[in-house]
Each structure stands twice: as C-alpha cells, then as structure tokens.
Design a protein around this motif. Sequence first.
Motif, PDB file in Angstrom:
ATOM      1  N   UNK A   7       0.814  -1.217   0.000  1.00  0.00           N
ATOM      2  CA  UNK A   7       0.000   0.000   0.000  1.00  0.00           C
ATOM      3  C   UNK A   7       0.846   1.265   0.000  1.00  0.00           C
ATOM      4  N   UNK A   8       1.937   1.287   0.771  1.00  0.00           N
ATOM      5  CA  UNK A   8       2.772   2.483   0.808  1.00  0.00           C
ATOM      6  C   UNK A   8       3.501   2.693  -0.514  1.00  0.00           C
ATOM      7  N   UNK A   9       3.877   1.622  -1.169  1.00  0.00           N
ATOM      8  CA  UNK A   9       4.540   1.745  -2.473  1.00  0.00           C
ATOM      9  C   UNK A   9       3.566   2.227  -3.544  1.00  0.00           C
ATOM     10  N   UNK A  10       2.320   1.761  -3.481  1.00  0.00           N
ATOM     11  CA  UNK A  10       1.309   2.258  -4.416  1.00  0.00           C
ATOM     12  C   UNK A  10       1.061   3.742  -4.168  1.00  0.00           C
ATOM     13  N   UNK A  11       1.041   4.143  -2.916  1.00  0.00           N
ATOM     14  CA  UNK A  11       0.873   5.560  -2.598  1.00  0.00           C
ATOM     15  C   UNK A  11       2.017   6.383  -3.187  1.00  0.00           C
ATOM     16  N   UNK A  12       3.223   5.851  -3.102  1.00  0.00           N
ATOM     17  CA  UNK A  12       4.361   6.554  -3.703  1.00  0.00           C
ATOM     18  C   UNK A  12       4.224   6.595  -5.223  1.00  0.00           C
ATOM     19  N   UNK A  13       3.705   5.523  -5.805  1.00  0.00           N
ATOM     20  CA  UNK A  13       3.516   5.481  -7.258  1.00  0.00           C
ATOM     21  C   UNK A  13       2.576   6.590  -7.722  1.00  0.00           C
ATOM     22  N   UNK A  14       1.620   6.962  -6.881  1.00  0.00           N
ATOM     23  CA  UNK A  14       0.714   8.066  -7.228  1.00  0.00           C
ATOM     24  C   UNK A  14       1.504   9.374  -7.373  1.00  0.00           C
ATOM     25  N   UNK A  15       2.459   9.596  -6.475  1.00  0.00           N
ATOM     26  CA  UNK A  15       3.277  10.807  -6.556  1.00  0.00           C
ATOM     27  C   UNK A  15       4.146  10.779  -7.819  1.00  0.00           C
ATOM     28  N   UNK A  96       3.546  15.860 -36.041  1.00  0.00           N
ATOM     29  CA  UNK A  96       2.943  15.009 -35.018  1.00  0.00           C
ATOM     30  C   UNK A  96       4.067  14.581 -34.080  1.00  0.00           C
ATOM     31  N   UNK A  97       3.973  15.006 -32.832  1.00  0.00           N
ATOM     32  CA  UNK A  97       5.021  14.725 -31.849  1.00  0.00           C
ATOM     33  C   UNK A  97       4.500  13.792 -30.770  1.00  0.00           C
ATOM     34  N   UNK A  98       5.247  12.724 -30.521  1.00  0.00           N
ATOM     35  CA  UNK A  98       4.955  11.823 -29.404  1.00  0.00           C
ATOM     36  C   UNK A  98       6.052  11.979 -28.360  1.00  0.00           C
ATOM     37  N   UNK A  99       5.646  12.178 -27.116  1.00  0.00           N
ATOM     38  CA  UNK A  99       6.576  12.295 -26.002  1.00  0.00           C
ATOM     39  C   UNK A  99       6.366  11.118 -25.072  1.00  0.00           C
ATOM     40  N   UNK A 100       7.430  10.433 -24.707  1.00  0.00           N
ATOM     41  CA  UNK A 100       7.371   9.282 -23.814  1.00  0.00           C
ATOM     42  C   UNK A 100       8.339   9.548 -22.669  1.00  0.00           C
ATOM     43  N   UNK A 101       7.833   9.445 -21.436  1.00  0.00           N
ATOM     44  CA  UNK A 101       8.635   9.809 -20.271  1.00  0.00           C
ATOM     45  C   UNK A 101       8.460   8.799 -19.154  1.00  0.00           C
ATOM     46  N   UNK A 102       9.582   8.383 -18.570  1.00  0.00           N
ATOM     47  CA  UNK A 102       9.561   7.531 -17.375  1.00  0.00           C
ATOM     48  C   UNK A 102      10.546   8.077 -16.369  1.00  0.00           C
ATOM     49  N   UNK A 103      10.100   8.245 -15.125  1.00  0.00           N
ATOM     50  CA  UNK A 103      10.987   8.686 -14.055  1.00  0.00           C
ATOM     51  C   UNK A 103      10.747   7.827 -12.824  1.00  0.00           C
ATOM     52  N   UNK A 104      11.699   7.875 -11.912  1.00  0.00           N
ATOM     53  CA  UNK A 104      11.587   7.191 -10.630  1.00  0.00           C
ATOM     54  C   UNK A 104      11.651   8.234  -9.525  1.00  0.00           C
ATOM     55  N   UNK A 105      10.726   8.125  -8.582  1.00  0.00           N
ATOM     56  CA  UNK A 105      10.666   9.043  -7.437  1.00  0.00           C
ATOM     57  C   UNK A 105      10.361   8.211  -6.197  1.00  0.00           C
ATOM     58  N   UNK A 106      11.170   8.353  -5.178  1.00  0.00           N
ATOM     59  CA  UNK A 106      10.945   7.581  -3.959  1.00  0.00           C
ATOM     60  C   UNK A 106      11.034   6.078  -4.169  1.00  0.00           C
ATOM     61  N   UNK A 107      11.801   5.675  -5.168  1.00  0.00           N
ATOM     62  CA  UNK A 107      12.013   4.252  -5.416  1.00  0.00           C
ATOM     63  C   UNK A 107      10.965   3.576  -6.270  1.00  0.00           C
ATOM     64  N   UNK A 108      10.005   4.338  -6.805  1.00  0.00           N
ATOM     65  CA  UNK A 108       8.959   3.756  -7.647  1.00  0.00           C
ATOM     66  C   UNK A 108       8.893   4.536  -8.962  1.00  0.00           C
TER      67      UNK A 108
END
Length: 260
Positions: A7-15, A96-108
């Motif tokens: 649950x705490x990791x899912x909460x972090x995933x929201x951030x 036509x521009x596609x932007x794809x982004x992945x980041x990690x915050x708080x380990x998630x």
Amino acid sequence: MIEILNASEVAQARHTGALVADILQTVKSRTTVGTNLLDIDQWTKAMIIEAGAESCYVDYAPSFGRGPFGHYICTSVNDAVLHGLPYDYTLADGDLLSLDLAVSLGGVAADSAISFIVGETSPPESAALISTTERALRAGIAAAGPGARTGDISHAIGSVLREAGYSINTDFGGHGIGSTMHQDPHVSNTGRPGRGYKLRPGLLLALEPWIMSDTADLVTDADGWTLRSATGCRTAHSEHTIAITDDGAEILTLPEHARQ
C-alpha cells in the motif's frame, strides 16, 4: 520479475505518476512551432532534477538500443513512433510529436506517453491516429482489474486498433513497472481474452497502444534507438501507468486537471 507493490509503495507510485503527467503537460504547453527537440530534453531534465527524481532513460541500455540512451525524454516526430532520441530538429507546423517519459521518485517508477500536433495545422490522418490510440488505451484500462488477465487488456486494445483499420505490431507493448521501469508481464497490443497473467491488487502496468497509419513494420534509425514506420507514414503513441486495485484500475499518470 513480476512485482506486487504494498500500500505504501502504491501511494508513492501516485506521486511519481503525477510528476510524470505534470512534466508531460508542461512540455506540451511550451512546445510550439520552432521548438527544438534538444530544448524539450533540457526542459525535462531540469524538471526531473527540481523534483528530486531520477531519469529512467539516461543510463538505460537494453539489448534493442545502442548503448545508454543518454537523454531524459523520448521525442518521436511524424514517422518515428517509439524511443525517439532527441536531436537537433526544429518542429514545424503540423508535425505530429509523441513524447514518452519515465521517471523514478521515492524508489517507484511511472511511465506515460502523449501524442499531439504542433502548431495550427491539424492533418485529419494525424488526428485520427492520436484519437485511436487514446480510445484503445481507455479500452485497455477498462478491461483491467483484479481477476482479469493480461490477455483481456490486450484483446480490448487490439479490438479498437483493428476496428479502426490499423495493423498491429507486437514487437513492443505494455509492461509491468514498479521499482524498475520495465518488468514482466508483457502486455501486447493484441491478444486473446482469458489468457495470460492473472492481475492482482498492487500490480502496476504501463499500457501503451501505438500504431502506424499504413504498416506494421518498423525500421531503426542510424542513431540505434529511434523506431520509425517502414513506409515513412505517420504514427501515434499513448500510454498510462495504472495500478490494479480491489476496485479496478487506477490511472496514476493523469494530468492535474483530470485528477479527482
């Protein structure tokens, strides 16, 4: 590896998801005719650093790429659809521009992609491509929930894409995500319902329908990363990270105006 978050990791995933969504929307709002792709990359870098987050792309070096990606965001223009390596290109009206982004915050980690048309010109073919990927993404999310299977998601996405008249490439698709960006299970953009991994609460998935207007075949740029349509036709890509909950699928990468 298939990772089930507590649950705490899912909460972090929201951030994390909110950060990804906000960066993408900020970049979109700043992007105009005359914007350089390298400027987009630098804007993204600055926002990631300011948030105290980490890029999932800079050091990313999978088997299908040529060495570390070395940039902070994927910028795919017109016939480029995936893994677009930012370079010295100035956007023109109607691109036509596609932007794809992945980041990690708080380990998630969280991962999202948007496609949009730059400037005032809106070619009907481009608008149709974008609309179709967005509808397919909504269908895939609607099919996700505890007890469903990855094949149910794949079937829902593929049905929308196919009914709109597009061919489907299965080389790349959705995936699990959590402490790292790319995990099992793989979620193809077409499939058979009732098959595949059974979804459980705490599972995070990045769903990402993408299409090319008149082909299902890809070619790789000389940069070793950017994937383009083999015919030079236009393309589009939409992606959200979702969390499987007891009640269904929660979208973690919604823009601020769409969050409850």
